[in-house]
Enzyme design. Structure first.
Site, PDB file in Angstrom:
ATOM      1  N   ASP A 232       0.874  -1.180   0.000  1.00  0.00           N
ATOM      2  CA  ASP A 232       0.000   0.000   0.000  1.00  0.00           C
ATOM      3  C   ASP A 232       0.912   1.231   0.000  1.00  0.00           C
ATOM      4  O   ASP A 232       2.130   1.114   0.198  1.00  0.00           O
ATOM      5  CB  ASP A 232      -0.908  -0.039   1.250  1.00  0.00           C
ATOM      6  CG  ASP A 232      -1.914   1.116   1.302  1.00  0.00           C
ATOM      7  OD1 ASP A 232      -2.150   1.774   0.266  1.00  0.00           O
ATOM      8  OD2 ASP A 232      -2.473   1.368   2.394  1.00  0.00           O
ATOM      9  N   CYS A 272      -4.364  -2.263  -2.570  1.00  0.00           N
ATOM     10  CA  CYS A 272      -5.730  -1.765  -2.399  1.00  0.00           C
ATOM     11  C   CYS A 272      -6.043  -0.647  -3.392  1.00  0.00           C
ATOM     12  O   CYS A 272      -7.207  -0.399  -3.700  1.00  0.00           O
ATOM     13  CB  CYS A 272      -5.919  -1.263  -0.975  1.00  0.00           C
ATOM     14  SG  CYS A 272      -4.730   0.019  -0.515  1.00  0.00           S
ATOM     15  N   ARG A 300     -14.415  -5.259  -4.608  1.00  0.00           N
ATOM     16  CA  ARG A 300     -14.977  -4.341  -3.602  1.00  0.00           C
ATOM     17  C   ARG A 300     -16.497  -4.275  -3.783  1.00  0.00           C
ATOM     18  O   ARG A 300     -17.255  -4.285  -2.825  1.00  0.00           O
ATOM     19  CB  ARG A 300     -14.383  -2.933  -3.758  1.00  0.00           C
ATOM     20  CG  ARG A 300     -12.903  -2.796  -3.432  1.00  0.00           C
ATOM     21  CD  ARG A 300     -12.635  -2.911  -1.951  1.00  0.00           C
ATOM     22  NE  ARG A 300     -13.364  -1.953  -1.147  1.00  0.00           N
ATOM     23  CZ  ARG A 300     -13.010  -0.681  -0.936  1.00  0.00           C
ATOM     24  NH1 ARG A 300     -11.891  -0.225  -1.460  1.00  0.00           N
ATOM     25  NH2 ARG A 300     -13.729   0.123  -0.174  1.00  0.00           N
TER      26      ARG A 300
HETATM   27  N1   CP Z   1      -8.883   1.143  -1.917  1.00  0.00           N
HETATM   28  C1   CP Z   1      -9.693   2.199  -1.653  1.00  0.00           C
HETATM   29  O1   CP Z   1     -10.365   2.275  -0.616  1.00  0.00           O
HETATM   30  O2   CP Z   1      -9.705   3.129  -2.650  1.00  0.00           O
HETATM   31  P1   CP Z   1     -10.401   4.578  -2.608  1.00  0.00           P
HETATM   32  O3   CP Z   1      -9.572   5.436  -1.680  1.00  0.00           O
HETATM   33  O4   CP Z   1     -10.341   5.051  -4.029  1.00  0.00           O
HETATM   34  O5   CP Z   1     -11.798   4.438  -2.105  1.00  0.00           O
HETATM   35  N1  NVA Z   2      -3.617   3.482   3.536  1.00  0.00           N
HETATM   36  C1  NVA Z   2      -4.283   4.267   2.533  1.00  0.00           C
HETATM   37  C2  NVA Z   2      -5.356   3.464   1.865  1.00  0.00           C
HETATM   38  C3  NVA Z   2      -6.144   4.173   0.810  1.00  0.00           C
HETATM   39  C4  NVA Z   2      -7.235   3.325   0.228  1.00  0.00           C
HETATM   40  C5  NVA Z   2      -4.856   5.535   3.165  1.00  0.00           C
HETATM   41  O1  NVA Z   2      -5.388   5.454   4.274  1.00  0.00           O
HETATM   42  O2  NVA Z   2      -4.743   6.591   2.557  1.00  0.00           O
END
Ligand code: CP
Ligand code: NVA
Length: 317
Positions: A232, A272, A300
């Site tokens: 991530d 993600c 999702r």
């Molecule tokens: N992975 C995820 O939650 O993406 P978004 O920030 O685009 O919703």
């Molecule tokens: N770890 C990241 C995930 C985004 C979907 C955040 O919190 O920004």
């Protein structure tokens, strides 16, 4: 065959609140949702219901998959930017939750402070879903394990390796993975480990499920023999000021061609999204045949439709 359990009325704030059977019920329902979607079978099990979607932070996947998801279930998704609500002018979370509960059938919220979703759930009389907080991203983990099951045929006994920041996404991956019997390994730089509470939960979950949990600081050792490599962003939403400093600290944890050589040949790469290409992952990995990130993003939709149908009373088991 595992037990199928009722989830009507439940909040989804953190998957640690759920048993293995409950998580498996959501994943099974998600598989069914996906099939119904693909074969064009109508499944308007939340006909006429409304989901309020509160966003304190930006989103592509969460917003669109929830909005499309509730629509496909026959309901309506109401996008609410937190900046446009009276919340911005000091109306409390508790009062907002009480009022929304008089209008809608469920609330999904993306917040900075996890306590905000906890408070929403405490004062709302309708189910509340965490659409990402600084602590957890449960909907992401549901889609992640749905994808792993799809690609690998099982979850139990797989080596699931997360490389990078011990953040919200790492927490939910650890929690769900150890509940479902996976061997979860997390490799972070020193000082960027997951929350000690989540490490303790992961160890307890693993002891119960027959899986395992290991925390390392060596990415090469971590990905040895991996079935799944997950990463991530290095700076999450709200940590923009630290981005420059983090880039230097996290560089040895980049998921690139060299690192993935240590995984199983048929490993899958997961993220993600959104990805910061050239930082936590290189193009040659995220665009490789091992990458499943687009299926993961699609899931999702199916996983959240399952979650909504189960907790908002659309599917009674
Ligand atoms: N992975 C995820 O939650 O993406 P978004 O920030 O685009 O919703
Ligand atoms: N770890 C990241 C995930 C985004 C979907 C955040 O919190 O920004």
């Amino acid at each position: 065959m595992h037990m199928v359990v009722s989830l009507a009325g439940r909040d989804i704030l953190c998957l640690q609140d759920f048993t293995r059977e409950e998580i498996e019920t959501i994943l099974k329902t998600a598989e069914m949702m996906k099939i119904w979607n693909k074969i064009g079978k109508p499944h308007r099990v939340l006909e006429g219901k409304t989901l309020a979607m509160i966003f304190q932070k930006p989103s592509t996947r969460t917003r669109i998959s929830f909005e499309v998801g509730i629509y496909q279930l026959g309901g309506y998704g109401l996008y609410l930017n937190a900046q446009d609500l009276q919340l911005r002018r000091g109306e409390t979370i508790a009062d907002t939750a009480r009022v929304l509960s008089r209008y809608v059938d469920g609330i999904m919220a993306r917040v900075f402070d996890h306590q905000d979703v906890v408070d929403l759930a405490k004062y709302a009389s309708v189910p509340v879903i965490n659409g990402l907080s600084d602590f957890a991203h449960p909907c992401q983990a549901l889609a992640d394990y749905m994808t792993i099951k799809e690609k690998k045929g099982r979850i139990e006994g797989l080596k699931v390796v997360y490389v990078g920041d011990g953040n919200n996404v790492a927490h939910s991956l650890m929690i769900a993975g150890t509940k479902l019997g996976a061997n979860v390994v997390v490799a972070t730089p020193e000082g960027y480990e997951p929350d000690p509470k989540v490490i303790k939960w992961a160890e307890e979950n693993a002891a119960e499920s027959g899986g395992s949990f290991e925390l390392l600081h060596d990415p090469i050792k971590a990905v040895k023999g991996a079935d799944v490599i997950y990463t991530d962003v290095w700076a999450s939403m709200g940590q923009e000021a630290e981005a420059e400093q983090r880039r230097k600290i996290f560089m040895p944890f980049q998921v690139n061609k060299e690192l993935v050589k240590h995984a199983k040949k048929d490993y899958i790469f997961m993220h993600c999204l959104p990805a910061h290409r050239g930082e936590e992952v290189t193009d040659d990995v995220i665009d490789s045949p091992n990458s499943v990130v687009w299926d993961q993003a699609e899931n999702r939709l199916h996983a959240q439709k399952a979650a909504m149908a189960l907790i908002m009373g659309g599917i009674k088991v």
